[in-house]
Scaffold this motif. Structure first.
Motif, PDB file in Angstrom:
ATOM      1  N   PRO A  47       6.258 -13.466   9.462  1.00 15.65           N
ATOM      2  CA  PRO A  47       5.401 -14.038   8.418  1.00 15.65           C
ATOM      3  C   PRO A  47       3.932 -13.724   8.683  1.00 15.65           C
ATOM      4  N   LEU A  48       3.211 -13.404   7.628  1.00 15.30           N
ATOM      5  CA  LEU A  48       1.788 -13.125   7.769  1.00 15.30           C
ATOM      6  C   LEU A  48       1.011 -14.436   7.874  1.00 15.30           C
ATOM      7  N   PRO A  49      -0.041 -14.465   8.686  1.00 12.79           N
ATOM      8  CA  PRO A  49      -0.822 -15.693   8.862  1.00 12.79           C
ATOM      9  C   PRO A  49      -1.830 -15.918   7.740  1.00 12.79           C
ATOM     10  N   ASN A  50      -2.382 -17.100   7.689  1.00  6.78           N
ATOM     11  CA  ASN A  50      -3.555 -17.424   6.860  1.00  6.78           C
ATOM     12  C   ASN A  50      -3.415 -17.144   5.373  1.00  6.78           C
ATOM     13  N   GLY A  51      -2.234 -17.224   4.820  1.00  8.19           N
ATOM     14  CA  GLY A  51      -2.082 -16.987   3.391  1.00  8.19           C
ATOM     15  C   GLY A  51      -2.263 -15.535   2.990  1.00  8.19           C
ATOM     16  N   SER A  52      -2.140 -14.640   3.944  1.00  6.92           N
ATOM     17  CA  SER A  52      -2.280 -13.212   3.656  1.00  6.92           C
ATOM     18  C   SER A  52      -1.155 -12.761   2.736  1.00  6.92           C
ATOM     19  N   THR A  53      -1.439 -11.757   1.915  1.00  6.63           N
ATOM     20  CA  THR A  53      -0.446 -11.344   0.925  1.00  6.63           C
ATOM     21  C   THR A  53      -0.354  -9.833   0.769  1.00  6.63           C
ATOM     22  N   GLU A  54       0.715  -9.426   0.139  1.00  8.20           N
ATOM     23  CA  GLU A  54       0.988  -8.058  -0.282  1.00  8.20           C
ATOM     24  C   GLU A  54       0.874  -7.021   0.830  1.00  8.20           C
ATOM     25  N   PRO A  55       1.699  -7.149   1.894  1.00  9.28           N
ATOM     26  CA  PRO A  55       1.702  -6.094   2.911  1.00  9.28           C
ATOM     27  C   PRO A  55       2.183  -4.788   2.288  1.00  9.28           C
ATOM     28  N   TRP A  56       1.530  -3.706   2.647  1.00 11.44           N
ATOM     29  CA  TRP A  56       1.805  -2.425   2.013  1.00 11.44           C
ATOM     30  C   TRP A  56       1.605  -1.331   3.037  1.00 11.44           C
ATOM     31  N   ALA A  69      -1.492  -2.366   5.523  1.00 13.87           N
ATOM     32  CA  ALA A  69      -2.522  -2.806   4.579  1.00 13.87           C
ATOM     33  C   ALA A  69      -2.084  -4.128   3.971  1.00 13.87           C
ATOM     34  N   GLU A  70      -3.030  -5.022   3.725  1.00 13.20           N
ATOM     35  CA  GLU A  70      -2.762  -6.279   3.030  1.00 13.20           C
ATOM     36  C   GLU A  70      -3.570  -6.262   1.739  1.00 13.20           C
ATOM     37  N   GLN A  71      -2.942  -5.762   0.674  1.00 20.06           N
ATOM     38  CA  GLN A  71      -3.653  -5.586  -0.591  1.00 20.06           C
ATOM     39  C   GLN A  71      -4.215  -6.875  -1.159  1.00 20.06           C
ATOM     40  N   GLY A  72      -3.416  -7.921  -1.200  1.00 21.37           N
ATOM     41  CA  GLY A  72      -3.824  -9.156  -1.848  1.00 21.37           C
ATOM     42  C   GLY A  72      -4.907  -9.922  -1.127  1.00 21.37           C
ATOM     43  N   SER A  73      -5.026  -9.733   0.195  1.00 20.79           N
ATOM     44  CA  SER A  73      -6.045 -10.460   0.953  1.00 20.79           C
ATOM     45  C   SER A  73      -7.131  -9.535   1.502  1.00 20.79           C
ATOM     46  N   TYR A  89      -7.895  -7.746  10.225  1.00 21.88           N
ATOM     47  CA  TYR A  89      -9.263  -7.244  10.181  1.00 21.88           C
ATOM     48  C   TYR A  89      -9.711  -7.231   8.725  1.00 21.88           C
ATOM     49  N   SER A  90     -10.793  -7.923   8.427  1.00 25.85           N
ATOM     50  CA  SER A  90     -11.296  -7.970   7.049  1.00 25.85           C
ATOM     51  C   SER A  90     -11.935  -6.643   6.670  1.00 25.85           C
ATOM     52  N   ILE A  91     -11.595  -6.173   5.486  1.00 23.62           N
ATOM     53  CA  ILE A  91     -12.188  -4.941   4.957  1.00 23.62           C
ATOM     54  C   ILE A  91     -13.466  -5.328   4.227  1.00 23.62           C
ATOM     55  N   THR A  97      -8.352  -2.715  -2.658  1.00 20.93           N
ATOM     56  CA  THR A  97      -6.981  -2.301  -2.942  1.00 20.93           C
ATOM     57  C   THR A  97      -6.541  -1.226  -1.938  1.00 20.93           C
ATOM     58  N   THR A  98      -6.441  -1.645  -0.692  1.00 21.36           N
ATOM     59  CA  THR A  98      -6.017  -0.736   0.368  1.00 21.36           C
ATOM     60  C   THR A  98      -4.567  -0.340   0.127  1.00 21.36           C
ATOM     61  N   ILE A  99      -4.307   0.957   0.177  1.00 20.88           N
ATOM     62  CA  ILE A  99      -2.968   1.465  -0.115  1.00 20.88           C
ATOM     63  C   ILE A  99      -2.293   2.010   1.141  1.00 20.88           C
TER      64      ILE A  99
END
Length: 129
Positions: A47-56, A69-73, A89-91, A97-99
Motif C-alpha cells: 500500500p502507498l503511504p499518505n494517500g498517494s495515488t495512481e502508481p504508474w 511514478a505517482e500520477q495522482g499525487s 519524492y515530491s515533483i 502528470t509523470t508517466i
C-alpha cells in the motif's frame, strides 16, 4: 475509499536474479530447452503511504529497489524491497502528470512530465528533484 498499491510478482529460485527474501505461495512450471523447471512465486501488495495515488510505470535500480511514478499525487516513489519501505519524492512541477520512469547505470532516476513537457531527474544519493 480504496488505497493505491504497488503489486509485485516475485519469482524465486529460477535464476531470474530477482530478490528471494520472501515466502512462497504458489508455483508455475515453464519450459527451458528440453526440460521443464518449476518456479515458485509470491504476489506482494505494498500500500502507498499518505494517500498517494495512481502508481504508474515501474523501473528497478541495481540494488533491486522499485521506482514508480505517482500520477495522482505528483510524486516519484521508491520501494526498498529489502525493508519493504516506500520513500516518496515530491515533483516540483505542479500537476506534472509523470508517466514513465527509468534508472541509468549511475543510479540516477529519470522521469517524464507529460503535461509540463519536461524531463525530470533525481540524482543518485539525492533527496531532491
Amino acid at each position: 475509499m480504496a488505497c493505491a498499491s504497488i503489486v509485485l510478482l516475485i519469482a524465486l529460485g529460477s535464476g531470474f536474479g530477482i530478490p528471494s527474501a520472501v515466502t512462497t505461495h504458489g508455483a508455475v512450471a515453464y519450459s527451458t530447452s528440453n526440460s521443464v523447471a518449476q518456479t515458485t512465486y509470491e504476489i506482494v501488495l505494498h500500500p502507498l503511504p499518505n494517500g498517494s495515488t495512481e502508481p504508474w510505470w515501474l523501473a528497478t535500480d541495481r540494488a533491486g529497489s522499485v521506482w514508480f511514478a505517482e500520477q495522482g499525487s505528483n510524486q516519484l516513489g521508491m520501494l526498498n524491497v529489502q525493508t519493504n519501505n516506500i520513500t516518496e519524492y515530491s515533483i516540483p512541477t505542479k500537476s506534472s502528470t509523470t508517466i514513465s520512469v527509468a534508472v541509468d547505470r549511475s543510479g540516477n532516476v529519470w522521469f517524464t512530465e507529460l503535461t509540463a513537457n519536461r524531463l525530470g531527474e533525481l540524482r543518485n544519493g539525492s533527496s531532491s528533484i
